[in-house]
Write a protein that holds these residues in place. Structure first.
Motif, PDB file in Angstrom:
ATOM      1  N   GLU A  80       2.388  -0.502   5.043  1.00 40.03           N
ATOM      2  CA  GLU A  80       3.009   0.510   4.190  1.00 40.03           C
ATOM      3  C   GLU A  80       4.398   0.106   3.705  1.00 40.03           C
ATOM      4  OE1 GLU A  80       3.970   1.888   8.465  1.00 40.03           O
ATOM      5  OE2 GLU A  80       2.476   0.697   7.381  1.00 40.03           O
ATOM      6  N   GLN A 100       8.717   8.971   8.594  1.00 40.16           N
ATOM      7  CA  GLN A 100       7.493   8.731   7.836  1.00 40.16           C
ATOM      8  C   GLN A 100       6.403   9.721   8.237  1.00 40.16           C
ATOM      9  OE1 GLN A 100       6.109   4.682   8.236  1.00 40.16           O
ATOM     10  NE2 GLN A 100       4.006   5.262   7.807  1.00 40.16           N
ATOM     11  N   ARG A 101       6.234   9.923   9.530  1.00 36.52           N
ATOM     12  CA  ARG A 101       5.135  10.759  10.022  1.00 36.52           C
ATOM     13  C   ARG A 101       5.405  12.250   9.838  1.00 36.52           C
ATOM     14  NH1 ARG A 101       3.085   9.766  15.977  1.00 36.52           N
ATOM     15  NH2 ARG A 101       1.985   8.090  14.891  1.00 36.52           N
ATOM     16  N   HIS A 102       6.599  12.696  10.185  1.00 35.83           N
ATOM     17  CA  HIS A 102       6.857  14.132  10.268  1.00 35.83           C
ATOM     18  C   HIS A 102       7.591  14.712   9.062  1.00 35.83           C
ATOM     19  CE1 HIS A 102       5.330  14.138  14.315  1.00 35.83           C
ATOM     20  NE2 HIS A 102       6.175  13.191  14.655  1.00 35.83           N
ATOM     21  N   ARG A 105       4.965  12.303   5.065  1.00 35.02           N
ATOM     22  CA  ARG A 105       3.543  12.625   4.911  1.00 35.02           C
ATOM     23  C   ARG A 105       3.310  14.112   4.627  1.00 35.02           C
ATOM     24  NH1 ARG A 105       0.337   8.322   6.003  1.00 35.02           N
ATOM     25  NH2 ARG A 105       1.281   6.597   7.176  1.00 35.02           N
ATOM     26  N   ALA A 108       4.423  14.862   1.029  1.00 37.02           N
ATOM     27  CA  ALA A 108       3.503  14.332   0.016  1.00 37.02           C
ATOM     28  C   ALA A 108       2.296  15.251  -0.154  1.00 37.02           C
ATOM     29  CB  ALA A 108       3.057  12.923   0.396  1.00 37.02           C
ATOM     30  N   ARG A 109       1.797  15.763   0.965  1.00 36.15           N
ATOM     31  CA  ARG A 109       0.654  16.683   0.873  1.00 36.15           C
ATOM     32  C   ARG A 109       1.065  17.999   0.223  1.00 36.15           C
ATOM     33  NH1 ARG A 109      -0.381  14.370   6.092  1.00 36.15           N
ATOM     34  NH2 ARG A 109       0.680  16.127   7.096  1.00 36.15           N
ATOM     35  N   ASN A 115      -1.548  11.504  -0.311  1.00 38.24           N
ATOM     36  CA  ASN A 115      -1.161  10.884   0.951  1.00 38.24           C
ATOM     37  C   ASN A 115      -0.320   9.643   0.711  1.00 38.24           C
ATOM     38  OD1 ASN A 115      -2.582  12.677   2.720  1.00 38.24           O
ATOM     39  ND2 ASN A 115      -4.486  11.700   2.083  1.00 38.24           N
ATOM     40  N   LEU A 116       0.568   9.366   1.650  1.00 38.78           N
ATOM     41  CA  LEU A 116       1.446   8.210   1.585  1.00 38.78           C
ATOM     42  C   LEU A 116       0.658   6.915   1.732  1.00 38.78           C
ATOM     43  CD1 LEU A 116       4.316   6.830   1.874  1.00 38.78           C
ATOM     44  CD2 LEU A 116       4.051   7.225   4.319  1.00 38.78           C
ATOM     45  N   THR A 117       0.976   5.925   0.893  1.00 34.91           N
ATOM     46  CA  THR A 117       0.390   4.598   1.066  1.00 34.91           C
ATOM     47  C   THR A 117       1.447   3.506   1.217  1.00 34.91           C
ATOM     48  OG1 THR A 117       0.255   4.223  -1.332  1.00 34.91           O
ATOM     49  CG2 THR A 117      -1.683   5.185  -0.246  1.00 34.91           C
ATOM     50  N   THR A 152       1.924   6.926  -3.338  1.00 34.78           N
ATOM     51  CA  THR A 152       0.820   7.662  -2.743  1.00 34.78           C
ATOM     52  C   THR A 152      -0.496   7.057  -3.217  1.00 34.78           C
ATOM     53  OG1 THR A 152       0.595   9.292  -4.532  1.00 34.78           O
ATOM     54  CG2 THR A 152       2.244   9.759  -2.835  1.00 34.78           C
TER      55      THR A 152
END
Length: 212
Positions: A80, A100-102, A105, A108-109, A115-117, A152
């Motif tokens: 990523e 990135q996780r909390h 992502r 982005a939703r 979703n993050l890419t 994304t």
């Protein structure tokens, strides 16, 4: 009081500074403090990354000039990151993982229905001082990262330079990942801080709650 403490230990350990850091746990009041505290225990920091499934490689300590280089750093090898393999202090690597996780992502939703890419960055290490001062930059020890854009699954990057004041959903997304970063990092700087940051978000763990 003791009953309340025990209740929080069971239900909101991320709010209590004495409970172990869990990178998978939701953000809490003590998350940023716990991340910064990892500086004193690089072995435990790397263990946390491993337990969380973060793709990384430990890198040898390096000194490039007086006050420049890194200690206990890691290279993030996940797909990523663009450019691949940013080198960061281990606490910063843990912090960007949490962000990135909390933060990224969910934002982005919420705002982009996607979703993050990929995360495009301008780098981590640079042996220099803070612009306009004699104070050492956190980039001089790889304790900082500059985020330029988020991609994304739709492919087109959401750029700090182009989209900070862009369409409502893109601008809201960028502000959410900026404001959410303030709960993770010690210093967060963006386009509203000064012109030098018009094209990126700067994150580091040096200060405490300096969010602009």
């Amino acid at each position: 009081m003791w009953g309340l403490v025990r209740y929080l230990e069971r239900t909101r350990p991320q709010d209590l500074p004495w409970t172990p850091l869990d990178l998978a746990a939701p953000l809490g009041r003590a998350t940023a403090w716990k991340l910064a505290s990892l500086e004193g225990d690089p072995a435990w920091c790397r263990r946390l990354l491993t337990l969380d499934g973060v793709k990384f490689e430990a890198v040898p300590d390096r000194t490039t000039a007086p006050g420049c280089g890194w200690q206990g750093a890691v290279k993030l090898t996940g797909s990523e990151w663009s450019p691949r393999g940013p080198v960061l202090t281990c606490p910063m690597a843990a912090a960007v993982t949490v962000w990135q996780r909390h933060v990224v992502r969910p934002a982005a939703r919420k705002h982009l229905a996607s979703n993050l890419t990929r995360i495009d960055h301008y780098g981590t290490y640079s042996c220099r001082t803070v612009a306009g001062s004699a104070r050492q930059s956190q980039h001089a020890t790889s304790n900082a990262i500059d985020i330029a854009a988020i991609r994304t699954v739709r492919g087109e990057p959401i750029s700090v330079l182009r989209d900070w004041n862009g369409t409502p959903e893109r601008a809201a997304f960028l502000r959410d990942i900026h404001d959410g970063a303030c709960r993770v990092f010690g210093t967060v700087l963006g386009p509203d801080y000064n012109r030098a940051h018009r094209d990126h978000l700067h994150f580091d763990l040096a200060n405490w709650n300096f969010c602009r």
